[in-house]
Design a protein around this motif. Structure first.
Motif, PDB file in Angstrom:
ATOM      1  N   GLU A  29       2.461  63.901  51.429  1.00 57.52           N
ATOM      2  CA  GLU A  29       1.183  63.653  50.751  1.00 57.52           C
ATOM      3  C   GLU A  29       1.320  62.599  49.655  1.00 57.52           C
ATOM      4  O   GLU A  29       0.439  61.739  49.492  1.00 57.52           O
ATOM      5  CB  GLU A  29       0.658  64.964  50.158  1.00 57.52           C
ATOM      6  CG  GLU A  29      -0.414  64.826  49.088  1.00 57.52           C
ATOM      7  CD  GLU A  29      -1.773  64.429  49.627  1.00 57.52           C
ATOM      8  OE1 GLU A  29      -2.616  63.979  48.831  1.00 57.52           O
ATOM      9  OE2 GLU A  29      -2.003  64.576  50.835  1.00 57.52           O
ATOM     10  N   ALA A  30       2.421  62.620  48.912  1.00 64.52           N
ATOM     11  CA  ALA A  30       2.591  61.724  47.765  1.00 64.52           C
ATOM     12  C   ALA A  30       2.447  60.244  48.114  1.00 64.52           C
ATOM     13  O   ALA A  30       1.761  59.504  47.387  1.00 64.52           O
ATOM     14  CB  ALA A  30       3.939  61.995  47.089  1.00 64.52           C
ATOM     15  N   PRO A  31       3.061  59.738  49.183  1.00 68.22           N
ATOM     16  CA  PRO A  31       2.907  58.315  49.520  1.00 68.22           C
ATOM     17  C   PRO A  31       1.479  57.917  49.876  1.00 68.22           C
ATOM     18  O   PRO A  31       1.098  56.755  49.712  1.00 68.22           O
ATOM     19  CB  PRO A  31       3.836  58.128  50.728  1.00 68.22           C
ATOM     20  CG  PRO A  31       4.777  59.271  50.681  1.00 68.22           C
ATOM     21  CD  PRO A  31       4.006  60.403  50.090  1.00 68.22           C
ATOM     22  N   ILE A  32       0.690  58.886  50.348  1.00 67.66           N
ATOM     23  CA  ILE A  32      -0.718  58.601  50.670  1.00 67.66           C
ATOM     24  C   ILE A  32      -1.481  58.358  49.375  1.00 67.66           C
ATOM     25  O   ILE A  32      -2.250  57.398  49.262  1.00 67.66           O
ATOM     26  CB  ILE A  32      -1.358  59.767  51.450  1.00 67.66           C
ATOM     27  CG1 ILE A  32      -0.536  60.136  52.670  1.00 67.66           C
ATOM     28  CG2 ILE A  32      -2.790  59.396  51.881  1.00 67.66           C
ATOM     29  CD1 ILE A  32      -0.977  61.442  53.335  1.00 67.66           C
ATOM     30  N   VAL A  53       2.340  55.251  58.209  1.00 66.87           N
ATOM     31  CA  VAL A  53       1.993  56.662  58.268  1.00 66.87           C
ATOM     32  C   VAL A  53       3.173  57.498  57.783  1.00 66.87           C
ATOM     33  O   VAL A  53       4.311  57.265  58.191  1.00 66.87           O
ATOM     34  CB  VAL A  53       1.625  57.081  59.710  1.00 66.87           C
ATOM     35  CG1 VAL A  53       1.342  58.571  59.779  1.00 66.87           C
ATOM     36  CG2 VAL A  53       0.429  56.292  60.212  1.00 66.87           C
ATOM     37  N   SER A  54       2.912  58.445  56.893  1.00 69.99           N
ATOM     38  CA  SER A  54       3.965  59.358  56.442  1.00 69.99           C
ATOM     39  C   SER A  54       3.846  60.675  57.199  1.00 69.99           C
ATOM     40  O   SER A  54       2.743  61.203  57.364  1.00 69.99           O
ATOM     41  CB  SER A  54       3.878  59.595  54.936  1.00 69.99           C
ATOM     42  OG  SER A  54       2.661  60.210  54.587  1.00 69.99           O
ATOM     43  N   ILE A  55       4.978  61.189  57.652  1.00 71.85           N
ATOM     44  CA  ILE A  55       4.989  62.382  58.501  1.00 71.85           C
ATOM     45  C   ILE A  55       6.095  63.326  58.053  1.00 71.85           C
ATOM     46  O   ILE A  55       7.225  62.897  57.818  1.00 71.85           O
ATOM     47  CB  ILE A  55       5.219  61.994  59.978  1.00 71.85           C
ATOM     48  CG1 ILE A  55       4.023  61.191  60.498  1.00 71.85           C
ATOM     49  CG2 ILE A  55       5.435  63.223  60.849  1.00 71.85           C
ATOM     50  CD1 ILE A  55       4.218  60.631  61.876  1.00 71.85           C
ATOM     51  N   ASP A  96      -0.709  54.241  54.532  1.00 70.21           N
ATOM     52  CA  ASP A  96      -2.158  54.264  54.724  1.00 70.21           C
ATOM     53  C   ASP A  96      -2.690  55.681  54.939  1.00 70.21           C
ATOM     54  O   ASP A  96      -3.787  56.030  54.490  1.00 70.21           O
ATOM     55  CB  ASP A  96      -2.550  53.397  55.917  1.00 70.21           C
ATOM     56  CG  ASP A  96      -2.309  51.915  55.658  1.00 70.21           C
ATOM     57  OD1 ASP A  96      -1.862  51.582  54.540  1.00 70.21           O
ATOM     58  OD2 ASP A  96      -2.535  51.098  56.561  1.00 70.21           O
ATOM     59  N   MET A  97      -1.916  56.485  55.673  1.00 70.87           N
ATOM     60  CA  MET A  97      -2.336  57.852  55.956  1.00 70.87           C
ATOM     61  C   MET A  97      -1.121  58.694  56.303  1.00 70.87           C
ATOM     62  O   MET A  97      -0.003  58.179  56.411  1.00 70.87           O
ATOM     63  CB  MET A  97      -3.381  57.900  57.073  1.00 70.87           C
ATOM     64  CG  MET A  97      -2.885  57.504  58.452  1.00 70.87           C
ATOM     65  SD  MET A  97      -4.172  57.763  59.706  1.00 70.87           S
ATOM     66  CE  MET A  97      -4.414  59.542  59.624  1.00 70.87           C
ATOM     67  N   GLY A  98      -1.330  60.008  56.478  1.00 72.06           N
ATOM     68  CA  GLY A  98      -0.196  60.849  56.828  1.00 72.06           C
ATOM     69  C   GLY A  98      -0.562  62.311  56.963  1.00 72.06           C
ATOM     70  O   GLY A  98      -1.720  62.711  56.814  1.00 72.06           O
ATOM     71  N   THR A  99       0.455  63.132  57.233  1.00 72.50           N
ATOM     72  CA  THR A  99       0.264  64.566  57.357  1.00 72.50           C
ATOM     73  C   THR A  99       0.150  65.192  55.970  1.00 72.50           C
ATOM     74  O   THR A  99       0.786  64.749  55.024  1.00 72.50           O
ATOM     75  CB  THR A  99       1.443  65.217  58.104  1.00 72.50           C
ATOM     76  OG1 THR A  99       2.660  64.934  57.399  1.00 72.50           O
ATOM     77  CG2 THR A  99       1.559  64.673  59.510  1.00 72.50           C
ATOM     78  N   SER A 100      -0.669  66.237  55.876  1.00 73.63           N
ATOM     79  CA  SER A 100      -0.849  66.886  54.585  1.00 73.63           C
ATOM     80  C   SER A 100      -1.370  68.306  54.792  1.00 73.63           C
ATOM     81  O   SER A 100      -1.459  68.794  55.920  1.00 73.63           O
ATOM     82  CB  SER A 100      -1.832  66.082  53.718  1.00 73.63           C
ATOM     83  OG  SER A 100      -1.848  66.579  52.399  1.00 73.63           O
ATOM     84  N   LEU A 101      -1.698  68.949  53.685  1.00 74.89           N
ATOM     85  CA  LEU A 101      -2.340  70.259  53.679  1.00 74.89           C
ATOM     86  C   LEU A 101      -3.636  70.117  52.902  1.00 74.89           C
ATOM     87  O   LEU A 101      -3.711  69.337  51.942  1.00 74.89           O
ATOM     88  CB  LEU A 101      -1.444  71.303  53.008  1.00 74.89           C
ATOM     89  CG  LEU A 101      -0.114  71.604  53.693  1.00 74.89           C
ATOM     90  CD1 LEU A 101       0.759  72.472  52.790  1.00 74.89           C
ATOM     91  CD2 LEU A 101      -0.331  72.297  55.030  1.00 74.89           C
ATOM     92  N   ILE A 102      -4.655  70.860  53.285  1.00 69.36           N
ATOM     93  CA  ILE A 102      -5.959  70.695  52.671  1.00 69.36           C
ATOM     94  C   ILE A 102      -5.922  70.920  51.167  1.00 69.36           C
ATOM     95  O   ILE A 102      -6.603  70.212  50.410  1.00 69.36           O
ATOM     96  CB  ILE A 102      -7.006  71.635  53.333  1.00 69.36           C
ATOM     97  CG1 ILE A 102      -8.420  71.304  52.844  1.00 69.36           C
ATOM     98  CG2 ILE A 102      -6.669  73.088  53.089  1.00 69.36           C
ATOM     99  CD1 ILE A 102      -8.942  69.981  53.333  1.00 69.36           C
ATOM    100  N   TRP A 138      -4.745  65.740  58.408  1.00 70.04           N
ATOM    101  CA  TRP A 138      -4.320  64.364  58.217  1.00 70.04           C
ATOM    102  C   TRP A 138      -5.172  63.794  57.082  1.00 70.04           C
ATOM    103  O   TRP A 138      -6.374  64.050  57.009  1.00 70.04           O
ATOM    104  CB  TRP A 138      -4.520  63.544  59.486  1.00 70.04           C
ATOM    105  CG  TRP A 138      -3.557  63.894  60.577  1.00 70.04           C
ATOM    106  CD1 TRP A 138      -3.691  64.888  61.503  1.00 70.04           C
ATOM    107  CD2 TRP A 138      -2.306  63.254  60.845  1.00 70.04           C
ATOM    108  NE1 TRP A 138      -2.604  64.913  62.329  1.00 70.04           N
ATOM    109  CE2 TRP A 138      -1.738  63.917  61.953  1.00 70.04           C
ATOM    110  CE3 TRP A 138      -1.616  62.184  60.265  1.00 70.04           C
ATOM    111  CZ2 TRP A 138      -0.492  63.553  62.490  1.00 70.04           C
ATOM    112  CZ3 TRP A 138      -0.388  61.815  60.800  1.00 70.04           C
ATOM    113  CH2 TRP A 138       0.167  62.496  61.895  1.00 70.04           C
ATOM    114  N   ALA A 139      -4.552  63.044  56.200  1.00 69.66           N
ATOM    115  CA  ALA A 139      -5.275  62.461  55.064  1.00 69.66           C
ATOM    116  C   ALA A 139      -5.052  60.953  55.047  1.00 69.66           C
ATOM    117  O   ALA A 139      -4.059  60.451  55.599  1.00 69.66           O
ATOM    118  CB  ALA A 139      -4.794  63.080  53.758  1.00 69.66           C
ATOM    119  N   TYR A 140      -5.958  60.236  54.392  1.00 66.02           N
ATOM    120  CA  TYR A 140      -5.801  58.781  54.317  1.00 66.02           C
ATOM    121  C   TYR A 140      -6.153  58.275  52.927  1.00 66.02           C
ATOM    122  O   TYR A 140      -6.864  58.922  52.159  1.00 66.02           O
ATOM    123  CB  TYR A 140      -6.650  58.083  55.380  1.00 66.02           C
ATOM    124  CG  TYR A 140      -8.151  58.205  55.211  1.00 66.02           C
ATOM    125  CD1 TYR A 140      -8.897  57.180  54.631  1.00 66.02           C
ATOM    126  CD2 TYR A 140      -8.832  59.340  55.653  1.00 66.02           C
ATOM    127  CE1 TYR A 140     -10.274  57.286  54.484  1.00 66.02           C
ATOM    128  CE2 TYR A 140     -10.208  59.455  55.514  1.00 66.02           C
ATOM    129  CZ  TYR A 140     -10.921  58.426  54.933  1.00 66.02           C
ATOM    130  OH  TYR A 140     -12.280  58.522  54.789  1.00 66.02           O
TER     131      TYR A 140
END
Length: 320
Positions: free
Chosen positions: A188-191, A142-144, A197-203, A113-115
């Motif tokens: 990831e892009a909307p974050i 939150v983007s998912i 504000d935050m969402g799912t992503s990959l490292i 999760w990224a913010y």
């Protein structure tokens, strides 16, 4: 290995297909062609499900065009049927990096999760999955990714409560009306832009964004999964010796060091921060205090195949 190289030179080329931009693989490709002159690497960036469909059709016609395929997540189960039998230990692959005999563990890209650091204070960031159900994150903040693969750990970690707790949690998250996207990259892009504000992503997406100066950070929301990726040689591969040579090389320390610079190398598949400085990915997830789990067997991947559609339905997405 010298005999393998001799045969690979006769073949002259190896066709590698994976769902990554070539720029992320180029440093390892350059090292390979320098070490093994006379064997050219032809790389194609192919979406994982598309690759499975392509190889399946080509094998039926016995006209395969892929020498080295990539499998991860939900493509592992169908890819096992496409993979040829290779004695990887014979070519120096450590047993820990051989999956179900036919596949070689090459990189991991943990789901995180990224913010956005300009919109969320570090003290406000959720630390547990239940923290995400706070009304603070409602109304599209939150983007998912709608495919639910970010929920993988619910099916892997028995301590999470499995389906019985995962599906009610997903329904509660859906009630907060998150911003759904087709895949993790789009999430990831909307974050980065501050749309959410935050969402799912990959490292690797987060670290790449940070390198470009984007105001994003890894949330200390745990646990997650290692998200392993494997390479394999499809049956009827046109250049089998070159395929084995390339795969073996990509498992080597030199290739792993090159891949780590684009955040695509191996990490310990289970939580291990005893040597966190090994790669940028391991350093980042350990710095965030994350705990992660492996997908240890084909049976676990089969279980995920049944779990994801139910999680999608609970999220209200049902993308299949």
């Amino acid at each position: 290995m010298s005999g393998l190289y001799t045969q690979a030179k006769k073949e002259g080329v190896v066709y590698w297909s994976a769902p990554k931009p070539q720029a992320q693989m180029q440093s390892a490709i350059d090292l390979f062609t320098k070490k093994y002159p006379g064997v050219q690497v032809k790389y194609t960036n192919t979406k994982a499900p598309d690759q499975v469909s392509q190889i399946k059709l080509e094998q039926a016609a016995k006209k395969v065009t892929v020498d080295v395929g990539n499998a991860g997540g939900l493509t592992v189960v169908p890819s096992m049927k496409l993979a040829d039998n290779v004695d990887w230990a014979k070519y120096g692959i450590a047993s820990d990096n051989i999956f179900e005999k036919n596949m070689v563990y090459i990189w991991a890209v943990p789901k995180v999760w990224a913010y956005n650091t300009t919109k969320v204070k570090a003290s406000e960031v959720p630390k547990t999955w239940n923290d995400l159900l706070n009304s603070r994150w409602s109304g599209g903040k939150v983007s998912i990714e709608s495919r639910a693969s970010f929920m993988t750990v619910w099916d892997l970690d028995s301590g999470m409560g499995g389906e019985g707790k995962a599906l009610p949690w997903a329904k509660k998250l859906n009630a907060l009306k998150p911003h759904y996207t087709d895949n993790t990259t789009q999430s990831e892009a909307p974050i980065e832009s501050g749309q959410v504000d935050m969402g799912t992503s990959l490292i690797n997406l987060v670290l790449s964004a940070q390198k470009k100066g984007a105001p994003v950070a890894v949330a200390p929301l745990s646990p997650t999964n290692a998200n392993e990726a494997y390479l394999y040689v499809p049956k009827y591969a046109p250049h089998p010796a070159a395929a084995v040579l390339l795969t073996s090389f990509l498992s080597s320390a030199a290739a792993q060091a090159a891949l780590s610079k684009s955040y695509n190398s191996r990490i310990p598949v289970s939580t291990d921060c005893s040597n966190a400085g090994q790669t940028p990915v391991l350093k980042a997830i350990c710095a965030a205090g994350l705990k992660w789990y492996p997908t240890k067997s084909l049976a676990q991947y089969q279980s995920l195949s049944a779990f994801f559609p139910k999680a999608e339905k609970a999220l209200g997405t049902s993308v299949g």
